[in-house]
Design an enzyme around this catalytic site. Structure first.
Site, PDB file in Angstrom:
ATOM      1  N   THR A 288      86.897  30.650 104.417  1.00 19.83           N
ATOM      2  CA  THR A 288      86.392  30.503 102.771  1.00 19.83           C
ATOM      3  C   THR A 288      84.920  29.580 102.333  1.00 19.83           C
ATOM      4  O   THR A 288      85.428  28.738 102.943  1.00 19.83           O
ATOM      5  CB  THR A 288      87.383  30.622 102.064  1.00 19.83           C
TER       6      THR A 288
ATOM      7  N   ARG B 211      94.047  44.839 101.561  1.00 17.74           N
ATOM      8  CA  ARG B 211      94.861  44.049 100.457  1.00 17.74           C
ATOM      9  C   ARG B 211      92.937  43.184 100.369  1.00 17.74           C
ATOM     10  O   ARG B 211      92.122  42.553 101.030  1.00 17.74           O
ATOM     11  CB  ARG B 211      95.014  42.728 101.562  1.00 17.74           C
ATOM     12  N   VAL B 212      93.131  42.219  98.661  1.00 17.91           N
ATOM     13  CA  VAL B 212      92.050  41.779  97.765  1.00 17.91           C
ATOM     14  C   VAL B 212      92.334  40.198  98.134  1.00 17.91           C
ATOM     15  O   VAL B 212      93.517  40.064  97.782  1.00 17.91           O
ATOM     16  CB  VAL B 212      91.684  42.427  97.025  1.00 17.91           C
TER      17      VAL B 212
ATOM     18  N   ASP C 269      91.442  36.750  96.396  1.00 17.94           N
ATOM     19  CA  ASP C 269      91.340  36.069  94.970  1.00 17.94           C
ATOM     20  C   ASP C 269      89.461  36.235  94.863  1.00 17.94           C
ATOM     21  O   ASP C 269      88.839  36.063  93.839  1.00 17.94           O
ATOM     22  CB  ASP C 269      91.268  34.488  94.992  1.00 17.94           C
TER      23      ASP C 269
ATOM     24  N   THR D 152      89.879  28.196  96.907  1.00 15.78           N
ATOM     25  CA  THR D 152      89.462  28.611  98.494  1.00 15.78           C
ATOM     26  C   THR D 152      91.326  28.596  98.688  1.00 15.78           C
ATOM     27  O   THR D 152      91.691  27.614  97.989  1.00 15.78           O
ATOM     28  CB  THR D 152      89.167  27.684  98.892  1.00 15.78           C
ATOM     29  N   GLY D 153      91.979  29.054  99.725  1.00 14.67           N
ATOM     30  CA  GLY D 153      92.752  29.104  99.309  1.00 14.67           C
ATOM     31  C   GLY D 153      93.413  30.080  99.571  1.00 14.67           C
ATOM     32  O   GLY D 153      93.817  30.798  99.874  1.00 14.67           O
TER      33      GLY D 153
ATOM     34  N   GLY E  98      95.250  32.721  98.516  1.00 18.79           N
ATOM     35  CA  GLY E  98      94.464  33.912  97.685  1.00 18.79           C
ATOM     36  C   GLY E  98      95.289  34.317  96.419  1.00 18.79           C
ATOM     37  O   GLY E  98      95.530  34.754  95.199  1.00 18.79           O
TER      38      GLY E  98
HETATM   39  N1  ASP Z   1      91.203  32.389  99.954  1.00 19.39           N
HETATM   40  C1  ASP Z   1      90.717  33.256 100.503  1.00 19.39           C
HETATM   41  C2  ASP Z   1      92.125  34.422 100.475  1.00 19.39           C
HETATM   42  O1  ASP Z   1      93.564  34.223  99.950  1.00 19.39           O
HETATM   43  C3  ASP Z   1      91.312  32.594 101.947  1.00 19.39           C
HETATM   44  C4  ASP Z   1      91.358  31.082 101.730  1.00 19.39           C
HETATM   45  O2  ASP Z   1      90.105  30.694 101.221  1.00 19.39           O
HETATM   46  O3  ASP Z   1      91.033  30.735 102.605  1.00 19.39           O
HETATM   47  O4  ASP Z   1      92.239  35.697 101.881  1.00 19.39           O
END
Ligand code: ASP
Length: 298
Positions: free
Chosen positions: A167, A195-196, A198, A217-218, A220
């Site tokens: 992300t 799937r959506v 964050d 990020t991370g 979601g």
């Molecule tokens: N937040 C994003 C998701 O859950 C992935 C990411 O930020 O690495 O799809």
């Protein structure tokens, strides 16, 4: 007229850093180009959209070209922009478009809506003149194949260990002291179609208000549970961005959530933080560039 100090902060995701140098280089270009717009009196919105679109074109980042694929092998992408006056534009599960963030910006500037999904988002993209574009890369296809070969399910069984994601996001403050945020995500490899993440959900991965703006990020689903961007911006009403980020990330860590964020408060204070092992990010203030690519790598 007094002008505000300019500032910009970007992240390249909180996933395991496969190539530290490539992340740093890509982030530096995005930051410099976004900041250049701020210097030329561009708005915070112009700057964050520019920075994120540059990262979307760089296959190193998990957004736009190189986006992670769903279980069905499609690149469904999420992106959103928001300004401190509460205007929001987002797309989710958009496909076959080179720069989802530019479509999200169009939702904000050219429609009466806040968030368009799937076929509707694709149709808007075409109507706005964005040509069909295949964002799949060999690397993103290989990632899905490897996951399938390992026999993993679609419910992110590996997230307990390392977040295999990415992300890109950007937050800026312009000479008027206005804040804006942009986030674009290719999602998590092997997720269920539809799937959506964050990134396109206001308050979850993307949020701006007069007190501050944050891009996350991370994982979601964890970010949505925490409403992490909204929570962090809320804290900025009474404390500097850096303290707000520390507290928000501590709460995530306490709950064993894998997240990361960057942000700026109303006074131009920059923040960043992550509970994941890795994260790449950088910022530019007073014409100086600071870069970080932290963690153990792959
Ligand atoms: N937040 C994003 C998701 O859950 C992935 C990411 O930020 O690495 O799809």
């Amino acid at each position: 007229m007094r002008t505000s100090p300019l500032g910009m902060v970007c992240h390249g995701g909180a996933g395991a850093l496969a190539d530290r140098q490539a992340h740093s280089d890509g982030l530096a270009v995005a930051l410099e180009e976004g900041y250049r717009l701020l210097r030329q009196s561009g708005s915070a919105l112009d700057a964050v959209v520019k920075a994120v679109s540059i990262m979307e074109d760089n296959p190193v980042f998990n957004c736009g070209t190189g986006s992670n694929l769903t279980l069905d092998g499609t690149a469904e992408m999420d992106a959103a922009v928001m300004t401190q006056d509460g205007r929001f534009g987002g797309v989710c599960c958009v496909t076959d478009v080179r720069n989802p963030i530019l479509v999200a910006e169009k939702v904000l500037t050219d429609t009466d809506h806040a968030l368009l999904c799937g076929a509707g988002a694709n149709a808007l993209a075409r109507r706005m003149g964005f040509e069909k574009y295949d964002v799949k890369t060999e690397r993103s296809s290989n990632r899905l194949e490897t996951l399938k070969a390992e026999g993993k399910s679609s419910h992110f069984p590996r997230l307990g260990g390392r977040v295999k994601t990415g992300t890109a996001g950007a937050v800026a403050i312009d000479k008027h002291g206005s804040l804006a945020v942009a986030t674009s995500s290719g999602g998590i490899t092997g997720r269920m179609p539809g799937r959506v993440s964050d990134a396109a959900i206001p308050g979850a991965g993307t949020y701006a208000a007069p007190s501050g703006a944050v891009s996350c990020t991370g994982h979601g689903e964890a970010i949505i549970q925490l409403m992490l961007a909204h929570d962090t911006v809320g804290r900025m009403k009474t404390m500097p961005a850096s303290v707000a980020a520390t507290l928000a990330v501590s709460e995530a860590r306490r709950r064993k959530f894998m997240v990361g964020l960057v942000g700026i408060d109303a006074r131009g204070g920059v923040c960043f933080g992550h509970s994941t092992p890795d994260m790449s990010y950088g910022y530019m203030i007073a014409d100086k560039l600071f870069m970080f690519a932290e963690g153990k790598g792959k």
